[in-house]
Design a protein around this motif. Sequence first.
Motif, mmCIF file in Angstrom:
data_model
loop_
_atom_site.group_PDB
_atom_site.id
_atom_site.type_symbol
_atom_site.label_atom_id
_atom_site.label_comp_id
_atom_site.label_asym_id
_atom_site.label_seq_id
_atom_site.Cartn_x
_atom_site.Cartn_y
_atom_site.Cartn_z
ATOM 1 N N HIS A 82 -29.673 1.794 -15.347
ATOM 2 C CA HIS A 82 -28.370 1.995 -14.694
ATOM 3 C C HIS A 82 -27.395 2.929 -15.402
ATOM 4 N N GLU A 140 -24.781 -6.623 -13.443
ATOM 5 C CA GLU A 140 -26.023 -6.615 -14.207
ATOM 6 C C GLU A 140 -25.967 -7.526 -15.439
ATOM 7 N N HIS A 182 -27.763 -8.297 -8.174
ATOM 8 C CA HIS A 182 -27.748 -8.580 -9.611
ATOM 9 C C HIS A 182 -27.140 -9.960 -9.839
ATOM 10 N N HIS A 210 -34.314 -4.414 -8.082
ATOM 11 C CA HIS A 210 -33.464 -4.978 -9.144
ATOM 12 C C HIS A 210 -33.059 -6.383 -8.728
HETATM 13 ZN ZN LIG Z 1 -30.331 -3.448 -12.046
#
Ligand SMILES: [Zn+2]
Length: 283
Positions: A82, A140, A182, A210
Amino acid sequence: MRTRLDHLVTSALQQGSAVPAFTCYDFTTALAVVGAAEESGLGAILLVAPKTAATPNGLRLISALRGLADAASVPVAVQLDHAMDLNVMADAVAAGADSVLADGSSLPYEDNIALVVSARALLGPDVVLEAELGDLAGDEDRAFGADKSGASVAGLTDSAQVEDFVARTGAQLLAVAVGNVHGKYKGDPQLRWDVLQDIAVRTHIPLVLHGASGIPAEELVKAAAMNVGKVNFNTELRTGVLATLQKQLPGHRADGENLQALLGHWTRTAKDFAAGTLATLTR
Ligand SMILES: [Zn+2]
């Protein structure tokens, strides 16, 4: 052995499975992940968060992870996750990362493309680039995920943009937003299989999911059949280690214990999670 991330992912997809990628904020966790990969005979990806990479010690961590990948008996790749800052990308690659997620997904479409193109120009042809299209909800580095409304249609990858985006960026992997978020899911994750299928028929490059923490194993296996060759785990690994440390710490007297016993618990928790994930994805 250190392996190009795209080669690692492509060969896993040929076997019908995805490669797990684990966020490593520290060397202990990375050792555990590689240990689990070696015991299972399978490849794995070590992810470094951009906030980690943006510090001098973070760059040293990347160098250490590269050494770990070089020495591993199974294929291991090291990726900067990221990243939006070109300087951080260049520093991470110089420190030893062989892949970067140039993430312009929060930017307008043309700016997203421009970021990936700039990353390629700066980093050269040998660095494997992942790009992201669609707006993934959640944070995240924290366990506060978005609720299901975070996976609203507005944030989903627009499959109509996929061919143009891949062609113009030259990205080798594409992270998609198909209801994955996330952090922790509130309620059950609701993956949009129709959107994923639509993306998969529009590009041949491997797709990336993700926020795989919390998505049932059988859904990850199903996604691999739709060309999802890389699945990123952060939340479950991180919170699992923290829970273990919280449980173990009261039993460790500061004046009498060495750190090895505590690190042993840390390692076992991370290793068990990585081993379970590897087994799940390849069954
Ligand atoms: Zn991610």
